[in-house]
Design a protein around this motif. Sequence first.
Motif, PDB file in Angstrom:
ATOM      1  N   GLY A  41      44.246  36.856  39.221  1.00  0.00           N
ATOM      2  CA  GLY A  41      44.048  38.163  39.832  1.00  0.00           C
ATOM      3  C   GLY A  41      43.969  38.115  41.345  1.00  0.00           C
ATOM      4  N   ALA A  42      44.222  36.960  41.953  1.00  0.00           N
ATOM      5  CA  ALA A  42      44.100  36.828  43.409  1.00  0.00           C
ATOM      6  C   ALA A  42      45.085  37.737  44.145  1.00  0.00           C
ATOM      7  N   THR A  43      46.324  37.806  43.663  1.00  0.00           N
ATOM      8  CA  THR A  43      47.326  38.648  44.321  1.00  0.00           C
ATOM      9  C   THR A  43      46.957  40.125  44.203  1.00  0.00           C
ATOM     10  N   ILE A  57      33.971  35.513  33.742  1.00  0.00           N
ATOM     11  CA  ILE A  57      34.574  35.305  35.066  1.00  0.00           C
ATOM     12  C   ILE A  57      34.415  36.550  35.924  1.00  0.00           C
ATOM     13  N   CYS A  58      34.622  37.738  35.348  1.00  0.00           N
ATOM     14  CA  CYS A  58      34.513  38.977  36.114  1.00  0.00           C
ATOM     15  C   CYS A  58      33.063  39.324  36.425  1.00  0.00           C
ATOM     16  N   ILE A  59      32.124  38.819  35.620  1.00  0.00           N
ATOM     17  CA  ILE A  59      30.704  38.996  35.946  1.00  0.00           C
ATOM     18  C   ILE A  59      30.340  38.135  37.145  1.00  0.00           C
ATOM     19  N   MET A  60      30.821  36.896  37.152  1.00  0.00           N
ATOM     20  CA  MET A  60      30.494  35.963  38.236  1.00  0.00           C
ATOM     21  C   MET A  60      31.255  36.279  39.515  1.00  0.00           C
ATOM     22  N   ALA A  61      32.480  36.766  39.383  1.00  0.00           N
ATOM     23  CA  ALA A  61      33.308  37.092  40.554  1.00  0.00           C
ATOM     24  C   ALA A  61      33.884  38.486  40.365  1.00  0.00           C
ATOM     25  N   PRO A  62      33.117  39.538  40.703  1.00  0.00           N
ATOM     26  CA  PRO A  62      33.574  40.918  40.499  1.00  0.00           C
ATOM     27  C   PRO A  62      34.900  41.197  41.201  1.00  0.00           C
ATOM     28  N   LYS A  63      35.721  41.998  40.559  1.00  0.00           N
ATOM     29  CA  LYS A  63      37.022  42.359  41.102  1.00  0.00           C
ATOM     30  C   LYS A  63      36.891  43.567  42.036  1.00  0.00           C
ATOM     31  N   PRO A  64      37.780  43.711  43.017  1.00  0.00           N
ATOM     32  CA  PRO A  64      37.698  44.855  43.938  1.00  0.00           C
ATOM     33  C   PRO A  64      38.227  46.151  43.336  1.00  0.00           C
TER      34      PRO A  64
END
Length: 247
Positions: free
Chosen positions: A210-212, A64-71
Amino acid sequence: MKIQSAIHLLFPPQCLCCGAETSSDFALCGDCWRDTAFISGLKCDACGIPLPGDLTEEAVLCDICIMAPKPWVKGRAAVLYEGTARRMILALKHGDRLDLAPPLATWMAGAGRDLQSDDMVVAPVPLHWRRLLFRRFNQAAVLADHVAQNYKVPHCPDLLHRTKATKAQHHMRASERRENQKDAFTINPRHRLKMLDRAVLLVDDVMTSGATLAACAETCLASGAREVNILVLARVATSDQLAYIAG
């Protein structure tokens, strides 16, 4: 020493979760300890979810973090949101069990030890003022305070303001959670210089998608933070993730 022994004789130490007798203060009984899913070994470097495989010195990311990197740069969690941990978090949030905060924050501080830096400022994910008025305290701020004390770094409980009363996210998909948190946070102008060109450690009790935390991290970065890392007490894992972890 004799006084302490006398106190224990009159008031035996009790399990933090179930109240059963324990051998020491601020501890869990055997059953509650076995029912606590501490996160150790190989984990996603960004979101803290445990991963199958042997521990390595190289950073590893979940799919998931590969496909949608976190800020943020790195993320850590102490436990999975299940069993004893879930019961203790609910007791802290809704049962006014503030006595649970110090030991739970100690778990967090241990899990996030590699995130610690001398120029770091710790900040909690804020509650909207209406929810804070109803709940009377922000559990993330209470945990963040104890984490900051453990790391001996500044704690800024009102670094972030939640300007929008977002909807409850329990049954939302990840995309809906991101939209729900859009433009929900601002930096308190009185504290902006405290985080300018410094590392910010964002603290919350539970992370699901992790959206918040992402919305808070983006707000900090846009306002001059050098980098953001996140530390949560518990990480929610879906049934598919749990099956993957089990191999």
